[in-house]
Design a protein around this motif. Structure first.
Motif, PDB file in Angstrom:
ATOM      1  N   LEU A  14     -26.292  37.696  27.126  1.00 30.09           N
ATOM      2  CA  LEU A  14     -26.442  37.863  25.261  1.00 30.09           C
ATOM      3  C   LEU A  14     -25.187  38.283  24.630  1.00 30.09           C
ATOM      4  CD1 LEU A  14     -29.030  39.169  23.267  1.00 30.09           C
ATOM      5  CD2 LEU A  14     -26.662  39.968  22.611  1.00 30.09           C
ATOM      6  N   THR A  15     -24.325  37.945  23.466  1.00 22.22           N
ATOM      7  CA  THR A  15     -23.183  37.934  23.273  1.00 22.22           C
ATOM      8  C   THR A  15     -23.112  38.132  21.917  1.00 22.22           C
ATOM      9  OG1 THR A  15     -22.718  35.724  22.806  1.00 22.22           O
ATOM     10  CG2 THR A  15     -21.917  36.416  24.841  1.00 22.22           C
ATOM     11  N   SER A  28     -28.155  34.901  22.144  1.00 22.00           N
ATOM     12  CA  SER A  28     -28.847  34.782  22.901  1.00 22.00           C
ATOM     13  C   SER A  28     -28.981  33.843  24.296  1.00 22.00           C
ATOM     14  CB  SER A  28     -30.403  35.325  22.865  1.00 22.00           C
ATOM     15  OG  SER A  28     -30.273  36.662  22.379  1.00 22.00           O
ATOM     16  N   LEU A  29     -28.347  33.723  24.920  1.00 20.22           N
ATOM     17  CA  LEU A  29     -27.935  32.512  25.716  1.00 20.22           C
ATOM     18  C   LEU A  29     -28.739  32.457  27.030  1.00 20.22           C
ATOM     19  CD1 LEU A  29     -25.290  33.520  24.244  1.00 20.22           C
ATOM     20  CD2 LEU A  29     -24.085  32.715  26.367  1.00 20.22           C
ATOM     21  N   SER A  64     -35.070  37.182  17.679  1.00 16.85           N
ATOM     22  CA  SER A  64     -34.500  36.635  18.978  1.00 16.85           C
ATOM     23  C   SER A  64     -36.068  36.448  19.884  1.00 16.85           C
ATOM     24  CB  SER A  64     -32.807  37.703  20.187  1.00 16.85           C
ATOM     25  OG  SER A  64     -33.503  36.468  21.384  1.00 16.85           O
ATOM     26  N   HIS A  65     -35.957  35.861  20.517  1.00 12.14           N
ATOM     27  CA  HIS A  65     -37.079  35.430  21.959  1.00 12.14           C
ATOM     28  C   HIS A  65     -37.521  37.180  22.149  1.00 12.14           C
ATOM     29  CE1 HIS A  65     -39.880  33.927  24.642  1.00 12.14           C
ATOM     30  NE2 HIS A  65     -39.585  32.900  24.102  1.00 12.14           N
ATOM     31  N   GLU A  66     -38.629  37.035  22.384  1.00 13.04           N
ATOM     32  CA  GLU A  66     -39.427  37.751  23.527  1.00 13.04           C
ATOM     33  C   GLU A  66     -38.978  38.640  24.797  1.00 13.04           C
ATOM     34  OE1 GLU A  66     -43.307  37.913  23.043  1.00 13.04           O
ATOM     35  OE2 GLU A  66     -43.564  36.316  24.549  1.00 13.04           O
ATOM     36  N   LYS A  67     -38.137  36.579  25.324  1.00 11.49           N
ATOM     37  CA  LYS A  67     -37.972  37.357  26.409  1.00 11.49           C
ATOM     38  C   LYS A  67     -36.342  37.766  26.835  1.00 11.49           C
ATOM     39  CE  LYS A  67     -37.192  32.745  27.104  1.00 11.49           C
ATOM     40  NZ  LYS A  67     -36.283  31.481  28.526  1.00 11.49           N
ATOM     41  N   LEU A  71     -32.403  42.974  26.495  1.00 16.74           N
ATOM     42  CA  LEU A  71     -31.287  42.867  25.642  1.00 16.74           C
ATOM     43  C   LEU A  71     -30.537  42.496  24.566  1.00 16.74           C
ATOM     44  CD1 LEU A  71     -30.365  39.404  28.683  1.00 16.74           C
ATOM     45  CD2 LEU A  71     -29.172  42.024  28.278  1.00 16.74           C
ATOM     46  N   TYR A  72     -31.760  42.114  23.994  1.00 18.33           N
ATOM     47  CA  TYR A  72     -31.217  42.057  22.060  1.00 18.33           C
ATOM     48  C   TYR A  72     -31.745  43.815  21.900  1.00 18.33           C
ATOM     49  CZ  TYR A  72     -31.749  40.690  17.053  1.00 18.33           C
ATOM     50  OH  TYR A  72     -31.286  40.568  16.141  1.00 18.33           O
ATOM     51  N   LEU A  73     -32.397  44.949  21.793  1.00 17.01           N
ATOM     52  CA  LEU A  73     -32.393  45.347  20.759  1.00 17.01           C
ATOM     53  C   LEU A  73     -30.946  46.331  21.762  1.00 17.01           C
ATOM     54  CD1 LEU A  73     -36.427  46.641  21.258  1.00 17.01           C
ATOM     55  CD2 LEU A  73     -35.459  45.498  19.105  1.00 17.01           C
TER      56      LEU A  73
END
Length: 573
Positions: A14-15, A28-29, A64-67, A71-73
């Protein structure tokens, strides 16, 4: 730009990057994603893009996607206290963009969720809790302060019925979610170069936007009422800033060409039920490959009076099975649909696989009672759809399109001047069979329009008709095999691959093959074979001219010659 994980350590990264004043993107990459719904064999992964706008009030555009949950949070909390976020704008409710809505509401119960009427209805069934909501439509305004006035644009069917665009007047950024996107994973945030991404941009359009061409043109028209657009912030792939006119121009050109088709098929689906939307999209993609226009219709959100207007214009109908006990709106819509259909229309049916589907045979019986002509065998889905099922849907759609346009195709062949037709037919070619395999999908076709095109690297071109099933397996980066047939010993293979295979049929049943290093079948009885990789594609009206690089090959009989094909006419095979 801050990288939160290293690609070498984790293929989910993630950037975070500032893209305008008070505006940041969280990208999210997903480096290794190889299939996305009906888009088969992604060569370059994908991204899920989210955006944070901070004025006097704060808005988050998509999640984003739950996967990517942790990372996102973690990244979001590194930028802002989630309780300071005032609005979550849900551009549309597919899980790759809204998969963390419940998590965000858990962190901030006072968050106001902003979306279209349909999006909020869908979210009610996803989050299963009370939450603050704000419904928007075209022309609705949300003022965040400090110049960040957000204006909304309804963009239904791009590619779900609940889609909205969001325009920020301060930064002149238009947030479009799926529209104008592509499945292309790179740490480069913007569209700095056309070349590396234009094939992915076109493939994405063909799969998801082409079947909704009328909706694309409507959205482009609505965009004209906004202020200047400096950036299109997409939900997938790089953000578009350097070549905006080129990208929007291509959408305009492709969509106008698609809607000029004189034949239209209606694809009727239920957007939030089972796999109805994805299966319908695959069938629609197959239909558009023949040059037939598609009208996507969500039975849950379409009013009966709108159905009355739509059905009368259609040459064919494709219907997904509803739940065993459908909601009143769907039941009414389905009854209206069958009542309006006429005996000149063709019909195709598919099972949505929602777990409690009405038996497809019941719907089939109702269609036959109405005098409708069944264009392809009902598609029965008994488990989560596989690549093979989506290929079956694609091929069934193509069969339907070909069946509806067969008379026009014959008439067109007869219209060419006879002398010109015969002269063109004197261009000869060899006889070859293209074979390809990707996951559960397979394809093969007899080819004669093959020409060597380069020495370094070794390469050739082959023309592939747009409505060929194998065309889906010959995108940039795909591998395939060119099998070269032998003079005096080609009839059995030619006869086999000239057959019209029904949708989903095994092209290689009864044929001796072995697997090539790129996974595609090599025909044992061919004179020679070349293992190839698609480097580029050029669109030529009803064909794609595919340029491929040759990686390896072998001749089984050095003294034999290639079979040659001589045609008498030049306006059909």
């Amino acid at each position: 730009m801050v990288a939160l994980t290293e690609r070498v350590q984790n293929r989910l990264t993630l950037t975070v990057e500032a893209i305008a004043p008070h505006t940041q993107t969280l990208r999210s990459l997903d480096w290794d994603r190889s299939r996305f719904d009906i888009e088969f064999g992604l060569q370059n992964g994908t991204t899920y893009n989210s955006f944070l706008i901070q004025g006097d009030r704060v808005a988050l555009v998509d999640s984003s996607h739950e996967k990517f949950r942790q990372l996102y949070l973690d990244a979001l909390q590194g930028l802002i206290d989630p309780t300071a976020i005032d609005y979550l704008i849900v551009s549309h409710t597919e899980p790759d963009h809204s998969g963390l809505t419940r998590d965000l509401l858990a962190l901030n119960p006072n968050l106001t969720v902003v979306g279209s009427k349909v999006a909020l209805q869908f979210l009610d069934n996803l989050v299963h809790q009370d939450y603050q909501k704000q419904q928007v439509k075209s022309g609705s305004i949300l003022d965040l302060g400090q110049g960040h006035v957000l204006e909304f644009v309804s963009a239904p069917n791009l590619h779900w019925p609940d889609t909205i665009f969001t325009y920020d007047r301060a930064t002149e950024i238009l947030y479009t979610c799926d529209a104008f996107g592509m499945h292309y994973c790179s740490e480069v945030t913007f569209d700095e170069a056309l070349g590396p991404i234009e094939a992915d941009f076109r493939y994405y359009y063909d799969c998801l936007m082409g079947p909704n061409a009328r909706s694309v043109l409507s959205a482009l028209k609505r965009m004209e009422s906004l202020g200047p657009i400096q950036t299109i912030a997409t939900g997938h792939g790089p953000l578009l800033r350097h070549h905006l006119t080129e990208w929007t121009g291509r959408y305009q050109e492709w969509s106008q060409a698609q809607t000029k088709a004189s034949t239209t098929v209606g694809v009727f689906y239920i957007s939030d039920y089972g796999y109805s939307d994805r299966l319908s999209q695959a069938i629609a993609h197959g239909i558009t490959k023949v040059g037939v226009n598609v009208e996507m219709v969500d039975l849950r959100t379409t009013e009966p009076q709108d159905l009355t207007e739509i059905v009368g214009t259609l040459a064919g109908l494709v219907i997904g099975t509803p739940p065993n006990q459908p909601p009143e709106t769907i039941d009414t819509a389905l009854s209206t649909l069958l009542a309006l259909a006429n005996t000149k229309q063709a019909v195709g049916l598919y099972d949505s696989y929602g777990g409690d589907d009405e038996p497809i045979d019941s719907l089939l019986g109702k269609c036959r009672d109405a005098g409708l002509k069944v264009a392809f065998p009902p598609i029965r889905v008994k488990e989560t759809p596989s690549e093979a099922i989506y290929q079956l849907c694609d091929e069934s759609g193509t069969d339907l399109g070909q069946w509806l346009t067969r008379d026009k195709a014959i008439q067109k062949m007869k219209s060419l001047d006879s002398d010109l037709d015969k002269a063109l037919g004197r261009i000869s070619g060899g006889l070859y069979i293209l074979t390809a395999m990707k996951g559960d999908m397979q394809g093969a076709m007899l080819a004669s329009w093959v020409v060597q095109a380069s020495f370094e690297p070794l390469g050739f071109t082959v023309a592939v008709a747009k409505d060929r099933a194998i065309e889906t397996l010959m995108q940039v980066g795909d591998g395939f095999v060119l099998n070269i047939l032998e003079e005096g010993n080609y009839q059995p293979l030619m006869k086999h691959f000239l057959k019209r295979f029904p949708p989903g049929a095994d092209r290689f049943a009864g044929i001796k093959t072995r697997e090539g290093s790129n996974g595609s079948p090599i025909l044992v009885e061919a004179l020679a074979y070349l293992e190839c990789e698609v480097v580029s594609r050029m669109e030529c009206s009803d064909h794609w001219v595919v340029y491929a690089q040759v990686n390896q090959g072998k001749v089984s009989n050095p003294d034999a010659l290639t079979a040659v094909h001589h045609r008498k006419v030049g306006n059909h095979y």
